[in-house]
Design a protein around this motif. Structure first.
Motif, PDB file in Angstrom:
ATOM      1  N   LEU A   1       0.778  -1.249  -0.008  1.00  0.00           N
ATOM      2  CA  LEU A   1       0.143   0.165   0.103  1.00  0.00           C
ATOM      3  C   LEU A   1       0.692   1.344   0.110  1.00  0.00           C
ATOM      4  O   LEU A   1       0.634   2.123  -0.543  1.00  0.00           O
ATOM      5  CB  LEU A   1      -0.932   0.098   1.401  1.00  0.00           C
ATOM      6  CG  LEU A   1      -2.028  -0.932   0.975  1.00  0.00           C
ATOM      7  CD1 LEU A   1      -2.923  -1.036   2.302  1.00  0.00           C
ATOM      8  CD2 LEU A   1      -3.017  -0.631  -0.174  1.00  0.00           C
TER       9      LEU A   1
ATOM     10  N   VAL B   1      -5.606   2.178   7.162  1.00  0.00           N
ATOM     11  CA  VAL B   1      -6.175   2.240   6.199  1.00  0.00           C
ATOM     12  C   VAL B   1      -7.415   2.678   5.709  1.00  0.00           C
ATOM     13  O   VAL B   1      -8.160   2.587   6.964  1.00  0.00           O
ATOM     14  CB  VAL B   1      -6.011   0.817   5.457  1.00  0.00           C
ATOM     15  CG1 VAL B   1      -4.508   0.130   5.574  1.00  0.00           C
ATOM     16  CG2 VAL B   1      -7.070  -0.162   6.055  1.00  0.00           C
TER      17      VAL B   1
ATOM     18  N   GLU C   1      -3.650   3.901  -4.381  1.00  0.00           N
ATOM     19  CA  GLU C   1      -4.623   2.942  -4.089  1.00  0.00           C
ATOM     20  C   GLU C   1      -4.863   1.619  -4.999  1.00  0.00           C
ATOM     21  O   GLU C   1      -3.987   1.857  -5.994  1.00  0.00           O
ATOM     22  CB  GLU C   1      -5.850   4.201  -4.479  1.00  0.00           C
ATOM     23  CG  GLU C   1      -7.105   3.389  -4.134  1.00  0.00           C
ATOM     24  CD  GLU C   1      -8.363   4.261  -4.088  1.00  0.00           C
ATOM     25  OE1 GLU C   1      -8.903   4.669  -3.247  1.00  0.00           O
ATOM     26  OE2 GLU C   1      -8.611   4.515  -5.558  1.00  0.00           O
TER      27      GLU C   1
ATOM     28  N   LEU D   1      -4.506  -6.531  -4.371  1.00  0.00           N
ATOM     29  CA  LEU D   1      -3.745  -6.669  -3.200  1.00  0.00           C
ATOM     30  C   LEU D   1      -3.451  -7.817  -2.545  1.00  0.00           C
ATOM     31  O   LEU D   1      -2.480  -8.292  -2.307  1.00  0.00           O
ATOM     32  CB  LEU D   1      -4.187  -5.355  -2.117  1.00  0.00           C
ATOM     33  CG  LEU D   1      -3.479  -5.334  -0.679  1.00  0.00           C
ATOM     34  CD1 LEU D   1      -2.102  -4.951  -0.933  1.00  0.00           C
ATOM     35  CD2 LEU D   1      -4.409  -4.643   0.138  1.00  0.00           C
TER      36      LEU D   1
ATOM     37  N   GLN E   1      -8.909  -4.355  -3.672  1.00  0.00           N
ATOM     38  CA  GLN E   1      -8.467  -5.377  -2.696  1.00  0.00           C
ATOM     39  C   GLN E   1      -8.151  -6.742  -3.215  1.00  0.00           C
ATOM     40  O   GLN E   1      -7.220  -7.394  -2.744  1.00  0.00           O
ATOM     41  CB  GLN E   1      -9.549  -5.229  -1.761  1.00  0.00           C
ATOM     42  CG  GLN E   1      -9.573  -6.340  -0.687  1.00  0.00           C
ATOM     43  CD  GLN E   1     -10.879  -6.235   0.181  1.00  0.00           C
ATOM     44  OE1 GLN E   1     -11.236  -5.108   0.822  1.00  0.00           O
ATOM     45  NE2 GLN E   1     -11.169  -7.449   0.942  1.00  0.00           N
TER      46      GLN E   1
ATOM     47  N   ARG F   1      -6.533   1.818   0.368  1.00  0.00           N
ATOM     48  CA  ARG F   1      -5.352   2.918   0.472  1.00  0.00           C
ATOM     49  C   ARG F   1      -4.940   3.309   1.820  1.00  0.00           C
ATOM     50  O   ARG F   1      -5.546   2.865   2.892  1.00  0.00           O
ATOM     51  CB  ARG F   1      -5.665   4.390  -0.306  1.00  0.00           C
ATOM     52  CG  ARG F   1      -6.743   5.277   0.570  1.00  0.00           C
ATOM     53  CD  ARG F   1      -7.027   6.631   0.083  1.00  0.00           C
ATOM     54  NE  ARG F   1      -8.049   7.171   0.680  1.00  0.00           N
ATOM     55  CZ  ARG F   1      -8.072   7.706   1.787  1.00  0.00           C
ATOM     56  NH1 ARG F   1      -6.801   7.712   2.555  1.00  0.00           N
ATOM     57  NH2 ARG F   1      -8.874   8.372   2.451  1.00  0.00           N
TER      58      ARG F   1
END
Length: 143
Positions: free
Chosen positions: A43, A78, A48, A54, A51, A93
């Protein structure tokens, strides 16, 4: 059982023991699990991120990423928001507070690494890294 193992078998036990003992000690020193630290570092590198992207980046399951993000959100580190065009997509983010805390986490992580690799020469560290990379590749290639 370990006494009856070959040298190769002992290495597998040692790697497993290192993992079992290192994870809680890492968390004790840094205040965060390695998974959360990995998540925060990803992050930190982006403004940004989706999800799902990520989750793939740090290789953890859906439930784990949701749990980590929820707890980090509660700590103010976050922020998550739904994509206004597709409510199924969540963007993540770091908050300003999260970005500020990353620096102290980096310092604590480096101190932990230094303690783990205390008295290793640079050549020994490089050699160990090469060997562990080969083990990682071998494990990844097991079907």
């Amino acid at each position: 059982m370990r006494r009856n193992c070959s040298e190769k078998g002992k290495i597998i036990y040692q790697l497993n023991d290192i993992y079992k003992f290192m994870s809680p000690k890492f968390e004790q020193c840094t205040g965060l699990s390695q998974s959360r630290m990995d998540l925060l570092h990803v992050l930190f590198e982006v403004d940004e991120i989706n999800q799902s992207a990520l989750r793939e980046e740090i290789s953890i399951d859906h439930a784990a990423i949701t749990r980590h993000l929820k707890q980090l959100e509660e700590k103010g580190m976050v922020a998550r928001r739904k994509n206004p065009e597709d409510n199924r997509v969540t963007f993540v983010r770091l908050t300003k507070q999260g970005r500020d805390q990353i620096d102290s986490f980096k310092s604590e992580k480096q101190q932990f690494i230094d303690r783990v690799l205390k008295d290793f020469s640079e050549d020994e560290i490089s050699d160990l890294s090469d060997k562990l990379t080969r083990i990682q590749q071998n494990v990844t290639n097991i079907n």
